[in-house]
Scaffold this motif. Structure first.
Motif, mmCIF file in Angstrom:
data_model
loop_
_atom_site.group_PDB
_atom_site.id
_atom_site.type_symbol
_atom_site.label_atom_id
_atom_site.label_comp_id
_atom_site.label_asym_id
_atom_site.label_seq_id
_atom_site.Cartn_x
_atom_site.Cartn_y
_atom_site.Cartn_z
ATOM 1 N N ILE A 1 0.841 -1.204 0.000
ATOM 2 C CA ILE A 1 0.000 0.000 0.000
ATOM 3 C C ILE A 1 0.877 1.255 0.000
ATOM 4 C CG2 ILE A 1 -1.651 1.343 1.360
ATOM 5 C CD1 ILE A 1 -2.837 -1.323 2.307
ATOM 6 N N LEU A 2 1.951 1.242 0.801
ATOM 7 C CA LEU A 2 2.856 2.398 0.849
ATOM 8 C C LEU A 2 3.504 2.638 -0.509
ATOM 9 C CD1 LEU A 2 4.634 1.976 4.310
ATOM 10 C CD2 LEU A 2 2.913 3.664 3.675
ATOM 11 N N TRP A 3 3.964 1.561 -1.175
ATOM 12 C CA TRP A 3 4.547 1.714 -2.506
ATOM 13 C C TRP A 3 3.517 2.276 -3.473
ATOM 14 C CZ3 TRP A 3 9.102 2.531 -3.976
ATOM 15 C CH2 TRP A 3 10.202 1.876 -3.443
ATOM 16 N N GLY A 4 2.287 1.792 -3.379
ATOM 17 C CA GLY A 4 1.227 2.310 -4.246
ATOM 18 C C GLY A 4 0.994 3.789 -4.034
ATOM 19 N N LEU A 5 0.989 4.227 -2.764
ATOM 20 C CA LEU A 5 0.788 5.642 -2.456
ATOM 21 C C LEU A 5 1.926 6.499 -2.997
ATOM 22 C CD1 LEU A 5 -0.564 5.406 1.211
ATOM 23 C CD2 LEU A 5 -1.854 6.017 -0.835
ATOM 24 N N VAL A 6 3.156 5.978 -2.914
ATOM 25 C CA VAL A 6 4.311 6.718 -3.434
ATOM 26 C C VAL A 6 4.131 6.992 -4.924
ATOM 27 C CG1 VAL A 6 6.772 6.554 -3.983
ATOM 28 C CG2 VAL A 6 5.967 5.949 -1.700
ATOM 29 N N PHE A 7 3.771 5.965 -5.690
ATOM 30 C CA PHE A 7 3.613 6.137 -7.142
ATOM 31 C C PHE A 7 2.404 7.017 -7.472
ATOM 32 C CE2 PHE A 7 6.265 2.266 -7.252
ATOM 33 C CZ PHE A 7 7.225 2.693 -8.144
ATOM 34 N N ILE A 8 1.330 6.899 -6.685
ATOM 35 C CA ILE A 8 0.155 7.744 -6.931
ATOM 36 C C ILE A 8 0.490 9.214 -6.715
ATOM 37 C CG2 ILE A 8 -2.135 8.356 -6.028
ATOM 38 C CD1 ILE A 8 -2.556 5.337 -5.504
ATOM 39 N N VAL A 9 1.159 9.514 -5.580
ATOM 40 C CA VAL A 9 1.523 10.902 -5.278
ATOM 41 C C VAL A 9 2.459 11.451 -6.345
ATOM 42 C CG1 VAL A 9 2.769 12.386 -3.655
ATOM 43 C CG2 VAL A 9 1.146 10.685 -2.794
ATOM 44 N N LEU A 10 3.453 10.644 -6.757
ATOM 45 C CA LEU A 10 4.388 11.099 -7.781
ATOM 46 C C LEU A 10 3.663 11.357 -9.099
ATOM 47 C CD1 LEU A 10 7.310 11.648 -8.617
ATOM 48 C CD2 LEU A 10 7.554 9.226 -9.151
ATOM 49 N N GLY A 11 2.739 10.465 -9.442
ATOM 50 C CA GLY A 11 1.986 10.659 -10.674
ATOM 51 C C GLY A 11 1.122 11.903 -10.645
ATOM 52 N N ILE A 12 0.470 12.173 -9.511
ATOM 53 C CA ILE A 12 -0.374 13.368 -9.372
ATOM 54 C C ILE A 12 0.459 14.636 -9.507
ATOM 55 C CG2 ILE A 12 -1.775 14.689 -7.744
ATOM 56 C CD1 ILE A 12 -2.859 12.013 -6.699
ATOM 57 N N ILE A 13 1.640 14.647 -8.842
ATOM 58 C CA ILE A 13 2.500 15.832 -8.906
ATOM 59 C C ILE A 13 2.946 16.089 -10.344
ATOM 60 C CG2 ILE A 13 4.757 16.756 -8.233
ATOM 61 C CD1 ILE A 13 4.395 15.358 -5.539
ATOM 62 N N LEU A 14 3.405 15.028 -11.027
ATOM 63 C CA LEU A 14 3.858 15.203 -12.410
ATOM 64 C C LEU A 14 2.708 15.651 -13.309
ATOM 65 C CD1 LEU A 14 6.205 12.087 -12.807
ATOM 66 C CD2 LEU A 14 6.884 14.478 -12.562
ATOM 67 N N GLY A 15 1.504 15.114 -13.072
ATOM 68 C CA GLY A 15 0.348 15.504 -13.879
ATOM 69 C C GLY A 15 -0.033 16.947 -13.662
ATOM 70 N N LEU A 16 -0.082 17.380 -12.397
ATOM 71 C CA LEU A 16 -0.440 18.764 -12.094
ATOM 72 C C LEU A 16 0.611 19.734 -12.625
ATOM 73 C CD1 LEU A 16 -1.806 18.375 -8.444
ATOM 74 C CD2 LEU A 16 -3.125 18.714 -10.544
ATOM 75 N N ASN A 17 1.878 19.343 -12.547
ATOM 76 C CA ASN A 17 2.936 20.178 -13.119
ATOM 77 C C ASN A 17 2.788 20.295 -14.634
ATOM 78 O OD1 ASN A 17 4.098 20.640 -10.640
ATOM 79 N ND2 ASN A 17 5.826 19.247 -10.916
ATOM 80 N N ALA A 18 2.400 19.184 -15.269
ATOM 81 C CA ALA A 18 2.295 19.174 -16.730
ATOM 82 C C ALA A 18 1.214 20.113 -17.243
ATOM 83 C CB ALA A 18 2.031 17.745 -17.221
#
Length: 227
Positions: free
Chosen positions: A7-24
């Motif tokens: 679950i922690l690994w999943g949250l790490v990738f979700i947060v990273l994906g959201i940040i990259l998406g919002l930046n984009a």
């Protein structure tokens, strides 16, 4: 704990994906390449490993080292001072772990203590800059102490007679110990890895009436493999 680690690994990738998406799309401008960003490749795996793995020592040390490096990159700590204090700090943490591990090990520790106290005879085998092949075919196994120092020990119990709970105290320092266990026993492991590890490849029996083989392993730059 492994499920929580996933679950922690999943949250790490979700947060990273959201940040990259919002930046984009220009909503945020979060710099993920801040000073010392590379230390996250040490901190995150070690932090998640604390929850995923039974033995915490290696991951705890890795997490502390990663955090110290991050603080140095941020200018909060001095690199020279950090390197000077690193080895003493690691040694203190390891020392405290050895002192208190018996108190926090729970039921397995108690069983191992009891079995070691009630053992008849000393069955000790040591390989120093050499190797030992131990075969207990058709022999009643009454526990053993296995030590490998810059060497290797192979202990074959696949055809041994194990009628009651027994313990193997395995200590590997810059060496390796392979333990082959029969199919009709339960295996329970207590491990103290210091830059080493225990690899359990056994398909454990589901019978609660089967005798239990306790593996009490200490690995210092070495390994114990259960097959």
């Amino acid at each position: 704990m492994k499920k929580f680690g996933n679950i922690l690994w999943g949250l790490v990738f979700i947060v990273l994906g959201i940040i990259l998406g919002l930046n984009a799309v220009g909503i945020t401008d979060i710099d993920i390449f801040f000073r010392g960003w590379w230390t996250l490749f040490i901190i995150i795996p070690c932090f998640i490993g604390i929850f995923r793995e039974k033995e915490k020592m290696g991951n705890l040390i890795g997490c502390l080292v990663g955090i110290a490096l991050l603080l140095c990159c941020q200018g909060i700590l001095d690199f020279d001072l950090m390197w000077k204090l690193l080895i003493p700090t690691v040694l203190v943490v390891i020392g405290l772990y050895f002192i208190f591990r018996e108190a926090i090990g729970g039921k397995i520790n108690q069983e191992i203590k009891k079995l070691n106290a009630n053992r008849i005879g000393k069955h000790e085998y040591c390989a120093t800059f050499s190797g030992q092949n131990l075969n207990f075919d058709r022999q009643e196994f009454k526990g053993a102490d296995l030590t490998a120092v810059f060497g290797g020990v192979k202990c074959d119990l696949r055809n041994a007679i194990i009628n009651s709970d027994q313990v193997i105290n395995a200590s590997s320092t810059f060496g390796g110990i392979d333990i082959f266990v029969p199919n009709n026993v339960q295996v329970k492991i207590k491990a103290t890895p210091i830059f080493g590890g225990v690899n359990d490849r056994v398909s454990h029996t589901t019978s609660t009436e089967a005798p239990t083989l306790y593996i009490n392993a200490t690995c210092v730059f070495g390994g114990v493999e259960i097959k």
